[in-house]
Design an enzyme around this catalytic site. Structure first.
Site, PDB file in Angstrom:
ATOM      1  N   SER A  22      48.397  41.991  35.844  1.00 29.07           N
ATOM      2  CA  SER A  22      49.417  40.968  35.591  1.00 29.07           C
ATOM      3  C   SER A  22      50.805  41.514  35.862  1.00 29.07           C
ATOM      4  CB  SER A  22      49.321  40.560  34.115  1.00 29.07           C
ATOM      5  OG  SER A  22      50.431  39.794  33.744  1.00 29.07           O
TER       6      SER A  22
ATOM      7  N   TYR B 214      48.560  42.962  24.783  1.00 28.17           N
ATOM      8  CA  TYR B 214      47.956  42.414  26.004  1.00 28.17           C
ATOM      9  C   TYR B 214      48.429  43.209  27.234  1.00 28.17           C
ATOM     10  CZ  TYR B 214      47.338  39.499  30.115  1.00 28.17           C
ATOM     11  OH  TYR B 214      47.026  39.062  31.372  1.00 28.17           O
TER      12      TYR B 214
ATOM     13  N   LYS C  60      46.394  45.927  29.877  1.00 23.19           N
ATOM     14  CA  LYS C  60      46.354  45.895  31.354  1.00 23.19           C
ATOM     15  C   LYS C  60      46.799  47.244  31.923  1.00 23.19           C
ATOM     16  CE  LYS C  60      45.000  41.643  32.071  1.00 23.19           C
ATOM     17  NZ  LYS C  60      43.637  41.411  32.539  1.00 23.19           N
TER      18      LYS C  60
HETATM   19  P1  NAD Z   1      40.642  32.553  31.214  1.00 24.83           P
HETATM   20  O1  NAD Z   1      40.677  32.821  29.745  1.00 24.83           O
HETATM   21  O2  NAD Z   1      40.615  31.158  31.684  1.00 24.83           O
HETATM   22  O3  NAD Z   1      39.402  33.318  31.881  1.00 24.83           O
HETATM   23  C1  NAD Z   1      38.869  34.512  31.350  1.00 24.83           C
HETATM   24  C2  NAD Z   1      37.371  34.302  31.205  1.00 24.83           C
HETATM   25  O4  NAD Z   1      36.792  35.492  30.699  1.00 24.83           O
HETATM   26  C3  NAD Z   1      37.032  33.181  30.215  1.00 24.83           C
HETATM   27  O5  NAD Z   1      36.159  32.271  30.838  1.00 24.83           O
HETATM   28  C4  NAD Z   1      36.373  33.902  29.047  1.00 24.83           C
HETATM   29  O6  NAD Z   1      35.374  33.109  28.449  1.00 24.83           O
HETATM   30  C5  NAD Z   1      35.824  35.152  29.718  1.00 24.83           C
HETATM   31  N1  NAD Z   1      35.721  36.334  28.851  1.00 24.83           N
HETATM   32  C6  NAD Z   1      36.660  36.860  28.046  1.00 24.83           C
HETATM   33  N2  NAD Z   1      36.198  37.967  27.454  1.00 24.83           N
HETATM   34  C7  NAD Z   1      34.921  38.156  27.911  1.00 24.83           C
HETATM   35  C8  NAD Z   1      33.929  39.130  27.671  1.00 24.83           C
HETATM   36  N3  NAD Z   1      34.132  40.142  26.818  1.00 24.83           N
HETATM   37  N4  NAD Z   1      32.764  39.030  28.322  1.00 24.83           N
HETATM   38  C9  NAD Z   1      32.528  37.984  29.170  1.00 24.83           C
HETATM   39  N5  NAD Z   1      33.427  37.037  29.427  1.00 24.83           N
HETATM   40  C10 NAD Z   1      34.616  37.114  28.805  1.00 24.83           C
HETATM   41  O7  NAD Z   1      41.876  33.350  31.847  1.00 24.83           O
HETATM   42  P2  NAD Z   1      42.439  33.310  33.325  1.00 24.83           P
HETATM   43  O8  NAD Z   1      43.778  32.691  33.274  1.00 24.83           O
HETATM   44  O9  NAD Z   1      41.414  32.810  34.260  1.00 24.83           O
HETATM   45  O10 NAD Z   1      42.671  34.874  33.551  1.00 24.83           O
HETATM   46  C11 NAD Z   1      41.716  35.678  34.220  1.00 24.83           C
HETATM   47  C12 NAD Z   1      42.244  37.103  34.243  1.00 24.83           C
HETATM   48  O11 NAD Z   1      43.525  37.113  34.879  1.00 24.83           O
HETATM   49  C13 NAD Z   1      42.456  37.706  32.852  1.00 24.83           C
HETATM   50  O12 NAD Z   1      42.068  39.062  32.896  1.00 24.83           O
HETATM   51  C14 NAD Z   1      43.947  37.583  32.642  1.00 24.83           C
HETATM   52  O13 NAD Z   1      44.436  38.598  31.790  1.00 24.83           O
HETATM   53  C15 NAD Z   1      44.469  37.758  34.052  1.00 24.83           C
HETATM   54  N6  NAD Z   1      45.789  37.123  34.265  1.00 24.83           N
HETATM   55  C16 NAD Z   1      45.968  35.801  33.964  1.00 24.83           C
HETATM   56  C17 NAD Z   1      47.220  35.215  34.127  1.00 24.83           C
HETATM   57  C18 NAD Z   1      47.466  33.773  33.770  1.00 24.83           C
HETATM   58  O14 NAD Z   1      48.640  33.407  33.561  1.00 24.83           O
HETATM   59  N7  NAD Z   1      46.461  32.921  33.693  1.00 24.83           N
HETATM   60  C19 NAD Z   1      48.275  35.991  34.620  1.00 24.83           C
HETATM   61  C20 NAD Z   1      48.055  37.323  34.927  1.00 24.83           C
HETATM   62  C21 NAD Z   1      46.799  37.876  34.742  1.00 24.83           C
HETATM   63  C1  WQD Z   2      57.451  30.567  31.640  1.00 25.62           C
HETATM   64  C2  WQD Z   2      58.875  30.143  31.323  1.00 25.62           C
HETATM   65  C3  WQD Z   2      59.466  30.453  29.020  1.00 25.62           C
HETATM   66  C4  WQD Z   2      56.662  27.537  27.409  1.00 25.62           C
HETATM   67  C5  WQD Z   2      53.060  34.536  30.371  1.00 25.62           C
HETATM   68  C6  WQD Z   2      52.566  35.889  29.931  1.00 25.62           C
HETATM   69  C7  WQD Z   2      52.217  36.727  31.122  1.00 25.62           C
HETATM   70  C8  WQD Z   2      51.258  36.007  32.080  1.00 25.62           C
HETATM   71  C9  WQD Z   2      51.676  34.600  32.350  1.00 25.62           C
HETATM   72  C10 WQD Z   2      49.037  36.815  31.778  1.00 25.62           C
HETATM   73  C11 WQD Z   2      59.607  31.110  30.393  1.00 25.62           C
HETATM   74  C12 WQD Z   2      59.478  28.988  29.378  1.00 25.62           C
HETATM   75  C13 WQD Z   2      57.389  28.333  28.263  1.00 25.62           C
HETATM   76  C14 WQD Z   2      57.327  26.509  26.689  1.00 25.62           C
HETATM   77  C15 WQD Z   2      59.386  27.143  27.761  1.00 25.62           C
HETATM   78  N1  WQD Z   2      49.923  35.943  31.579  1.00 25.62           N
HETATM   79  N2  WQD Z   2      58.731  28.139  28.428  1.00 25.62           N
HETATM   80  N3  WQD Z   2      58.660  26.342  26.899  1.00 25.62           N
HETATM   81  O1  WQD Z   2      56.132  34.008  29.758  1.00 25.62           O
HETATM   82  O2  WQD Z   2      56.290  34.185  32.283  1.00 25.62           O
HETATM   83  O3  WQD Z   2      54.189  34.707  31.189  1.00 25.62           O
HETATM   84  O4  WQD Z   2      52.013  33.923  31.143  1.00 25.62           O
HETATM   85  O5  WQD Z   2      49.136  37.902  32.278  1.00 25.62           O
HETATM   86  O6  WQD Z   2      51.657  37.905  30.632  1.00 25.62           O
HETATM   87  O7  WQD Z   2      53.593  36.524  29.189  1.00 25.62           O
HETATM   88  O8  WQD Z   2      54.925  32.351  31.268  1.00 25.62           O
HETATM   89  O9  WQD Z   2      54.484  29.943  31.183  1.00 25.62           O
HETATM   90  O10 WQD Z   2      54.743  31.213  29.010  1.00 25.62           O
HETATM   91  O11 WQD Z   2      56.743  30.824  30.434  1.00 25.62           O
HETATM   92  O12 WQD Z   2      60.596  26.966  27.887  1.00 25.62           O
HETATM   93  O13 WQD Z   2      56.732  25.790  25.889  1.00 25.62           O
HETATM   94  O14 WQD Z   2      58.837  28.886  30.613  1.00 25.62           O
HETATM   95  O15 WQD Z   2      60.509  30.761  28.137  1.00 25.62           O
HETATM   96  O16 WQD Z   2      60.954  31.118  30.777  1.00 25.62           O
HETATM   97  P1  WQD Z   2      55.507  33.842  31.075  1.00 25.62           P
HETATM   98  P2  WQD Z   2      55.136  31.029  30.430  1.00 25.62           P
END
Ligand code: NAD
Ligand code: WQD
Length: 335
Positions: free
Chosen positions: A124, A148, A152
């Site tokens: 991330s 979190y 990572k």
């Molecule tokens: P998500 O929660 O929709 O998907 C994660 C999936 O993993 C879920 O379906 C959950 O049921 C499964 N899971 C969790 N723990 C598990 C375990 N121990 N064994 C088996 N399955 C398990 O999340 P996402 O948004 O699809 O994110 C996927 C990956 O990308 C995550 O590692 C997350 O940290 C990373 N990521 C997400 C974002 C985002 O904003 N969505 C941003 C950066 C990184």
């Molecule tokens: C985006 C912008 C908020 C909600 C998070 C995690 C990051 C990654 C992605 C996994 C910011 C503003 C948000 C609301 C708002 N996940 N906001 N009102 O914070 O960039 O990242 O999700 O890896 O680790 O920290 O994303 O969508 O929460 O916020 O004003 O109700 O929207 O302040 O400026 P963020 P976000």
């Protein structure tokens, strides 16, 4: 190739399953369904006109992962499974380290004992902390302010050690910026439990009148209009990034890292305006104080992913909002 997607029934995993399957790969999902619904499997079947094999289980069950790798003759793993809510990770750090770090160790043990050495890991942009310069490239220093993000970082460090261990590993970490939007069919998308933490799913629920208004966390940042700026990327573009990463990682020994984003920053107000246009709905909002831990601005430099993976995002902010709105309206329909 035969590819195992851990967490493959989740938001990013399910979209990646579609893209990989349509590109001709054999995709197997492994998910414990802790943060998704089982109905996603029927929805994937509807999009792909075929059912994808799905093993229900936890990545910490090493024996099950070994069996899955062997039963399906897996060539490569994309590791999405993990917990991802920043606020929850501060309250429940042990659960986050157990699931994310211990889960990855279990996966690596299973891969090693099965001779599967090709891995793409979901990291991330949160590992960059408060940006020291923009756009952020892959050489930007890393840091974390919550469990979190630290999980990572620990996993990335662990994967570097494994890749350098002399064995035959091919490992890459993909640092996603802000994935949003949904598949063009409206059949799969982001499905948060309870109150959404992230901006776009929150706006979607305001547009559909499930929530009364959006709280805008800060309008006094040094940005274009005072609100927070992020690099939102369409989840299907992100899924296509995994296809490109997979083609690269097969022939790349050791460890590498790529940012996946558009390279463009979008403010909260710009997102509200685009969602209003896509949905035709008013998005009521109230200005609140800054959210603890938030940064002002964050977007990626795209040169490395473009130059080496040959991948770049194609879909516009309007397409992100339109697909999210379609999903918002279809998510509760039966398949
Ligand atoms: P998500 O929660 O929709 O998907 C994660 C999936 O993993 C879920 O379906 C959950 O049921 C499964 N899971 C969790 N723990 C598990 C375990 N121990 N064994 C088996 N399955 C398990 O999340 P996402 O948004 O699809 O994110 C996927 C990956 O990308 C995550 O590692 C997350 O940290 C990373 N990521 C997400 C974002 C985002 O904003 N969505 C941003 C950066 C990184
Ligand atoms: C985006 C912008 C908020 C909600 C998070 C995690 C990051 C990654 C992605 C996994 C910011 C503003 C948000 C609301 C708002 N996940 N906001 N009102 O914070 O960039 O990242 O999700 O890896 O680790 O920290 O994303 O969508 O929460 O916020 O004003 O109700 O929207 O302040 O400026 P963020 P976000």
């Amino acid at each position: 190739m035969n590819i195992l997607l851990t967490g493959g029934a989740g938001f990013i995993g399910s979209h990646t399953a579609v893209v990989l399957s349509q590109a001709g790969h054999e995709v197997v999902l492994l998910d414990n369904f802790c943060n998704c619904r089982k109905s996603v499997l029927e929805r994937l079947e509807k999009i792909l006109c075929k059912a994808l094999p799905c093993v229900e289980g936890d990545i910490r069950d090493t024996t099950l992962v070994i069996k899955t790798l062997q039963d399906y003759k897996i060539d490569a793993v994309i590791h999405f499974a993990g917990l991802k809510a920043v606020g929850e990770s501060i309250e429940k750090p042990i659960e986050y380290y157990a699931n994310n770090v211990q889960g990855t160790i279990s996966l690596l043990e299973a891969m090693k004992s099965s001779g599967v050495t090709t891995l793409v890991f979901s990291s991330s942009a949160t590992v960059y902390g408060d940006p020291q310069y923009l756009p952020i490239d892959e050489k930007h220093p890393t840091s974390a302010t919550n469990a979190y993000g630290r999980s990572k970082l620990h996993i990335e460090e662990m994967l570097k050690d494994v890749a350098n261990s002399g064995a035959d590993w091919n490992i890459i970490c993909l640092r996603y910026f802000n994935p949003v939007g949904a598949h063009e069919s409206g059949l799969i998308g982001e499905d948060p439990n309870g109150l959404p933490n992230n901006l776009m799913p929150y706006i979607a629920q305001v547009a559909s009148e499930k929530l009364p208004h959006l709280n805008v966390y800060g309008n006094d940042y040094p940005t274009v209009d005072g609100t927070g700026v992020r690099d939102y990327i369409h989840v299907v573009d992100l899924a296509e990034g995994h296809l490109a990463a997979l083609a690269y990682v097969q022939h790349h020994k050791g460890w590498d890292v790529f940012n996946l984003g558009t390279g463009h920053g979008i403010s909260v107000f710009e997102m509200i305006s685009s969602y209003k246009y896509a949905s035709g709905k008013e998005i009521a909002y109230q200005i609140k104080g800054r959210r603890t831990g938030d940064i002002a601005e964050c977007y990626t430099k795209v040169d490395k992913s473009q130059g080496i993976l040959g991948w770049h995002s194609k879909r516009s902010l309007d397409q992100m909002c339109e697909s999210s709105w379609l999903w918002q309206n279809m998510r509760n329909d039966s398949v």
